[in-house]
Design a protein around this motif. Sequence first.
Motif: not given
Length: 351
Positions: A1-28
């Motif tokens: 198993x190589x480290x590269x096997x667990x890599x993927x491209x992630x756009x920076x815009x998908x990194x959350x800096x605040x949580x959903x409000x209310x908490x349980x309104x986040x997507x699942x």
Amino acid sequence: MKLSDFDFDLPEGLIATRPANPRSSARLLVAEGARITDAVVRDLPDWLRPGDRLILNDTKVIPARLSGQRVRQGPGGESRAGMEVTLLEPRPDGRWAALIKPLRKLGVGERIEFGAGFDARCVEKSDGQAVLEFNLAGDDFDAALERAGAMPLPPYIEALRKADARDKHDYQTVWARKRGAVAAPTASLHFDDPLLERLAAKGVQFTHVTLHVGAGTFLPVKVDDVRQHRMHAEWGEVSEDAAREISETRANGGRIIPVGTTALRLIETAARHGGAIAPWEGETDIFIYPGFRFRVTDALMTNFHLPKSTLMMLVAALMGREPVMRIYAHAVEERYRFFSYGDASLLIPGG
């Protein structure tokens, strides 16, 4: 198993800096074997059965990030320099291991002042860390840390914004009660009281365990062969009551579903030696990657993790590497929010 096997491209815009409000309104994202369904966290009772048991990590995050001034006495008088301190873990003698920036500007024996009569002395430096001895202890230390400290947000959020007063609420679970973590069990941040009440009404049961999440959870994997990686150790406890509740649920045909990778790592640690869950207390450095045999866990609720991280390897161990890569490709395409303040997934192996 190589480290590269667990890599993927992630756009920076998908990194959350605040949580959903209310908490349980986040997507699942619900993955049952090969089937993927887009839902919302408040829908969680629809995906669970009466008799299922959620395993909840009740660790409490301390405001472990401190800003202070190093005080140095020299021939020309007193000099000061700004210091950023992140507490890592307490020592048995009451001192704290800490990361300090810039560590090179702090000498052994020198003090860092944090204001309002709260300070620490550096008593040791080694391996890029320091050991600090604070001038307060017990409840006085806790109160001073609460006043002076900020929540230790993960590096990928800190790179986008600084911690603020909102994070003292947002970066803490509603059931947090045992102080000691320097990072939150983030899948648990999606729960609020109305959701817990609906789950209980459905017949879902809860068991609390404790794993004090350390800053090492954010350390990158630096070896290409992932089997050579060594995990950081974290203190945890599975009580007699918790072990009994889990055993009874399994005997009655209910599913054991940890909320978060920390709870999963802990209960699998407690089942390593006898093959069944048992009371356990100590430090665990369990590393779960594909090929791991799960003894207790039937499903997992977790957030979306960093590429090439040990947590990606853990979910791949549960679901299979290729299914997990498909799950993450779907999450990116559907613009789920990633990491600590992001959305959640419910991973059910085998459908």
